[in-house]
Design a protein around this motif. Structure first.
Motif, PDB file in Angstrom:
ATOM      1  N   GLU A 123      -6.567   0.717  -3.880  1.00  7.57           N
ATOM      2  CA  GLU A 123      -5.950   1.061  -5.164  1.00  7.57           C
ATOM      3  C   GLU A 123      -7.019   1.496  -6.142  1.00  7.57           C
ATOM      4  O   GLU A 123      -7.108   1.039  -7.276  1.00  7.57           O
TER       5      GLU A 123
ATOM      6  N   HIS B 232       0.824  -1.207   0.000  1.00 12.12           N
ATOM      7  CA  HIS B 232       0.000   0.000   0.000  1.00 12.12           C
ATOM      8  C   HIS B 232       0.858   1.256   0.000  1.00 12.12           C
ATOM      9  O   HIS B 232       0.620   2.201   0.767  1.00 12.12           O
ATOM     10  N   ARG B 233       1.882   1.260  -0.818  1.00 14.27           N
ATOM     11  CA  ARG B 233       2.775   2.416  -0.989  1.00 14.27           C
ATOM     12  C   ARG B 233       3.460   2.824   0.310  1.00 14.27           C
ATOM     13  O   ARG B 233       3.776   3.994   0.510  1.00 14.27           O
TER      14      ARG B 233
ATOM     15  N   GLN C 281      -6.234   4.536  -1.292  1.00  9.20           N
ATOM     16  CA  GLN C 281      -4.882   4.017  -1.489  1.00  9.20           C
ATOM     17  C   GLN C 281      -4.842   2.525  -1.173  1.00  9.20           C
ATOM     18  O   GLN C 281      -4.179   1.755  -1.854  1.00  9.20           O
TER      19      GLN C 281
ATOM     20  N   GLU D 172      -9.075   4.136  -8.501  1.00  5.51           N
ATOM     21  CA  GLU D 172      -8.859   5.318  -9.332  1.00  5.51           C
ATOM     22  C   GLU D 172     -10.033   6.276  -9.116  1.00  5.51           C
ATOM     23  O   GLU D 172     -11.184   5.897  -9.291  1.00  5.51           O
TER      24      GLU D 172
END
Lengths: 293, 361, 393
Positions: free
Chosen positions: C115, A35-36, C112, C117
């Protein structure tokens, strides 16, 4: 020093981990990148050293102490998570450790001497999870909760008092959904706390009754415009089934009625005043016996 | 000693107090008239000043101000007064009760007494003392005693700091205030306030024959006097003794009800008093314009009173304007301004006036 | 017992009400002692229930100890009992002056993790609202800081502007403080017709009124005298404490996540970061004013970039974040707001940590006020810019 001055020389997560492993050896248990967010898992014994390295190592240069907090790790005890950020390279690093002492006496070394900002963060973590930070100048008094508060509120075995006392009113409780995410319709049984919807209905019924009474009085006074305007308001504000009579709305938009209303405006005003006076007299008559009693 | 003073004393004119219009119809009537005059000056004129503050401040701040009480909100302060009278009079448990109760009265009485010598128009004043200026300055500085008493007796740290700040402020600003007043007295040749106004009417600008008020030759003194008056009244930007963001409300913190109202009234009356004094010393008193005399008789008295009050209100408005425009100074900055800027400047002012007086004759 | 006796006892500290009374120190000449002065929890300078205990020698402060927690509402615990849709209505309450920016952080964190958009138009709308919210917040502090220095007028001027902007935001969101306009995957509803024209008008109007603040506050001699070189904060101390936002920019470091870690579409537009000289109270205030201008510039750019299209994603009936943890940082008006979101795959977050800017910034107060005078301490308290709800959560 300007911000992001060494952006092009920022280390990748792999390089960061390799560097930390080189400096701290077994202190680094592993890492995850999900998750980045890049997380390095650190042994409690190497906790303080890791932060000192992160701060002083020129390649890392983590100067902004972002946050430190606890996470409940179920039967394994508690985790302490800290996030660092480097204003020169733009890298963010999450460091995580599992407290020693399990669920009963969780202990984690204090970072107070490495970063000034750890002082309050650790006090808060102690307040919320009961994690002791040896080396911290003063965890007490409790920083956020009241001084004589008992228990550690953010532990999962500490239940939210209002959810223990009564279930979530209505059908909005997340737990009231089935596995597919469909809402389970729930009819409140006897003994269930009354939700806001029950109250709403009672209030709506009351409001409708009141409106009808005043509309009746206005109608008696020959004030059709007032009746017309009263009707839609009831339907808007309260129950959907009350919106059925649409005749009032039609009357208010009828040009003939409007012209009529304008012509007799003075009379209506007088009639209204009389109606008001009559209502006041009725009310006075109602109240007088009570007072005497 | 007497040999030195006696010849000087003979040079001074013998003081003959001006005749007050209020000295009519026997002792009792005259006394009542004078009491009425002072009461109006103390109770009614400050209310007008307060109304000006309410409305003026509101206009400068993009608001409307009071609108409900009376026509255009003009009775707002009266309504406030009635409210204060009805409120419970709370005295903190640890307070020194006697001193606490006395403190608001002291400031009030000091201001009240000072109004006795302020002349509104020719003949319209309660008293014309030979040492009128000296009297006003002496009495009005007694008020700070009440502030210190309030600060101490409240048994509250904020009050104490406020009281001490007020005392420090008084010591710092009394000196330039008096030095500037001395320069005026020197130029006028008298300490009587009526005398000073009359001296301004007959004074000429550097012997050119053009009539003038003392504000022209003593513009510096006028500025210093006004600034020092603001500081002495604890008006913004010198309101450190009250400083609500630091000291809650300073020495008034623990006061409520009628005692609080007394402090409030003292503040507004103080504004009127200091403006009145500035008008008398620098702005020609009741004279409408330099060189333009009032007509004789009742019309002149009425016009003169109007002119004086108008000038007072103008100065009160300037005080409000300053309050709206400026933040508060720090106590040490205020002391520095006083001791390093205002005191030397007022000494220069005094020297210049003295030289001018000798040169001009 | 007479009043005099009670007073005597109070002074000796033996009766209830101890601490109210002024302590008598010794009976000789010029005996002094340090005084402890408690500013708050209900004091005009703290605008909220926040308390600082000063130990003072005369008017000089020897030590300061902030006492927080009076407004702790347990948001982090409450969030664990709510799904991601309900959390939106929760997080816009901790910093009540920047409700929209708070919601934005949670929405970004969940997106986030999923994920997801987000439609382009939704991102531009979010930026537009976030910038208007920032201006709202800064205007409030411009007024309140001046008020703490004893200037009453800037507050009224600031509210004149705030009112226009709140009308604007209300027309789109329906809220004045708690907007609840974000949702996972976009915003709740599209902008009303004519919003962009109105937004451009308000932007122009606000910009034309900015010189008022320069003249009235920043250029004021007394204001300068009260703030220049008061409470300077070195950059390294600020970073070590975790101080961010205007207080950090004032130290000369332009660390703004809109520039350094652009989220939404901030990477597509020019964002200038005003910085100060030495981090004193004057710089902090000047940076705040500068940020309003920057936000107005950004708003004008957004008007040019705004696209058409959908404003949200079709969501399943129940949004569930996958297992794992993430951290999202946004530039809130008061500084860096971070949400640590850890999920076990369920309907509610396992842990939602709110890293609020006020909490970290207030930590700098003991460092800043040490050795200062009481009026300067008030000036510092006002210039650190905090919201009490944001400290206590």
């Amino acid at each position: 020093m300007s911000v992001l001055a060494r952006r092009d020389r920022a280390l990748t997560p792999e390089e960061t981990e390799a560097l930390l492993r080189d400096r701290l050896g077994d202190g680094i248990i592993g890492s995850t990148l999900a998750h980045r967010m890049f997380t390095v898992h650190v042994a409690p014994s190497a906790w303080v050293d890791t932060f000192t390295r992160c701060r002083d190592e020129p390649l890392l240069d983590f100067d902004l102490f972002d946050t430190l907090h606890g996470v409940d790790a179920r039967e394994d005890g508690f985790d302490v998570v800290a996030i660092l950020y480097s204003t020169s390279t733009g890298n963010r690093l999450c460091l995580r450790t599992r407290c020693e002492g399990g669920r009963d006496t969780p202990v984690c070394p204090s970072l107070n001497d490495v970063y000034r900002g750890a002082n309050w963060m650790e006090r808060e973590t102690w307040d919320m999870f009961g994690i002791e930070f040896p080396g911290h100048p003063a965890l007490e008094p409790r920083i956020l909760t009241v001084e004589n508060f008992e228990g550690w509120p953010l532990r999962k075995d500490f239940h939210l008092a209002s959810r223990v006392a009564k279930p979530w009113p209505g059908v909005k409780e997340p737990a009231e959904l089935d596995e597919d995410g469909n809402v389970i319709e729930r009819v409140p049984g006897i003994g269930d706390a009354p939700g806001p919807y029950v109250l709403d209905e009672a209030m709506a019924a009351q409001a409708i009754a009141l409106r009808q009474v005043s509309a009746a009085i206005d109608a008696a006074a020959g004030n059709e415009a007032a009746v017309a305007s009263a009707e839609p308001t009831v339907s808007d504000a309260t129950m959907p089934e009350a919106s059925a009579p649409a005749s009032g709305t039609a009357a208010s938009t009828d040009p003939a009625a409007a012209a009529d209303a304008a012509r007799t405006a003075d009379e209506q005003r007088r009639a209204q005043a009389e109606a008001r006076a009559r209502k006041a007299a009725e009310r006075a008559a109602d109240e007088t016996p009570e007072e005497q009693a | 000693m007497t040999t030195v003073i006696a010849p000087v004393a003979t040079l001074l004119p013998v003081f003959a107090p001006a005749e007050s219009l209020l000295d009519t119809g026997g002792t009792v009537v005259s006394l009542l008239l004078k009491i009425a005059f002072i009461t109006v000056m103390f109770l009614v004129v400050p209310l007008v000043g307060g109304y000006l503050e309410h409305k003026g401040m509101a206009r400068l701040q993009n608001r409307r101000g009071p609108v409900e009480a009376g026509p255009a909100g003009s009775l707002q302060l009266v309504a406030d007064g009635i409210k204060f009278i009805q409120k419970e009079d709370i005295i903190p448990g640890a307070a020194d009760r006697k001193v606490f109760a006395m403190a608001p009265a002291i400031g009030l009485v000091a201001t009240l007494l000072s109004f006795a010598v302020i002349p509104l128009a020719p003949g319209l004043f309660a008293l014309d003392l030979e040492l009128g200026l000296f009297y006003v300055l002496a009495i009005s500085s007694v008020g700070v005693l009440g502030i210190m008493m309030a600060g101490w007796a409240s048994a509250n740290k904020f009050s104490l700091i406020g009281g001490l700040r007020a005392a420090a402020q008084l010591i710092a600003y009394e000196l330039p205030l008096i030095l500037v007043a001395v320069a005026v007295a020197l130029q006028a040749g008298t300490l009587s306030l009526v005398g000073i106004v009359e001296a301004q009417q007959s004074s000429e600008l550097f012997g050119t024959g053009i009539s003038m008020w003392y504000v022209f030759p003593q513009a510096l003194g006028f500025g210093i006097f006004f600034l020092a008056a603001l500081a002495e009244l604890s008006r913004p930007p010198f309101d450190m003794p009250i400083g609500d963001s630091e000291l809650v409300f300073g020495y008034i913190t623990e006061y409520s009800g009628i005692k609080f109202a007394m402090f409030l009234l003292t503040e507004y009356a103080g504004m009127i008093l200091m403006s009145g004094l500035t008008v008398v010393l620098f702005l020609g008193g009741w004279q409408p314009l330099p060189g333009l005399d009032l007509p004789d008789g009742a019309l002149g008295v009425l016009l003169g009173a109007g002119v004086t009050l108008g000038k007072i209100m103008l100065l009160v408005f300037v005080m409000i304007w300053v309050r709206v425009a400026y933040p508060r100074l720090r106590e040490d900055q205020l002391q520095r301004i006083s001791w390093t800027v205002l005191v030397p400047l007022s000494l220069v002012n005094l020297a210049v006036v003295a030289v001018g007086k000798v040169v001009a004759g | 017992m007479s009043d005099l006796d009670v007073r005597e006892q109070l002074l000796q500290g033996t009766a209830p009400g101890e601490g109210l009374a002024i302590e008598l120190v010794g009976d000789g000449d010029l005996v002094t002692a340090d005084m402890s002065l408690s500013i708050g929890p209900a004091h005009p300078a703290t605008h909220g229930v926040f308390r600082v205990v000063f130990e003072m020698d005369g008017e000089r402060i020897l030590r300061a100890k902030p006492v927080i927690g009076y407004m702790h509402r347990g948001f982090e615990k409450l969030a664990e009992y709510r799904d991601y849709r309900q959390i939106m209505a929760l997080v816009n309450r901790h910093d009540w002056l920047s409700g929209f920016s708070n919601e934005l952080g949670v929405a970004l964190a969940v997106e986030q993790m999923l994920e997801m958009e987000v439609p382009e138009r939704a991102q531009w709308i979010r930026m537009l609202m976030a910038e208007w919210n920032r201006i709202l917040n800064h205007l409030m502090f411009i007024g309140s800081f001046a008020l703490e220095l004893g200037a009453i007028t800037p507050m009224f001027y600031a509210f004149r502007e705030r009112e226009d902007i709140q009308h604007l935001m209300e027309s789109a969101t329906g809220g004045r403080l708690h907007f609840t306009y974000n949702q996972v995957g976009g915003v709740k509803i599209d902008l009303p017709r004519g919003f962009l024209a109105e937004s451009a008008r308000v932007s122009k109007l606000t910009r034309s009124r900015m010189p008022d603040y320069d003249d009235l506050v920043l250029g004021n001699e007394i204001f300068r005298g009260r703030t220049v070189d008061i409470g300077p904060l070195p950059t390294d101390v600020a970073l070590s404490l975790g101080v961010t936002g205007p207080a950090l920019h004032a130290t000369g470091l332009a660390e703004d996540s809109r520039v350094t870690e652009p989220y939404l579409k901030y990477g597509d537009i020019d964002v200038e970061v005003p910085v100060g000289r030495n981090g004193d109270a004057y710089d902090r205030f000047a940076v705040l004013l500068g940020r309003i201008r920057v936000s107005l510039d950004i708003i004008d750019q957004i008007h040019d970039h705004m696209t058409s299209g959908p404003v949200n994603q079709k969501l399943p009936k129940m949004v569930k974040a996958p297992e794992g943890a993430t951290y999202v940082r946004t530039e809130n008006p008061l500084g860096q707001l971070g949400y640590w979101l850890e999920s076990d795959g369920g309907r509610t977050p396992w842990r939602l940590k709110m890293r609020t800017p006020s909490f970290s910034n207030v930590q700098a107060i003991p460092y800043l006020v040490q050795g200062q005078l009481l009026p300067d301490a008030i000036s510092i308290l006002g210039s650190v810019f905090f919201v009490v709800g944001d400290i206590d959560r």
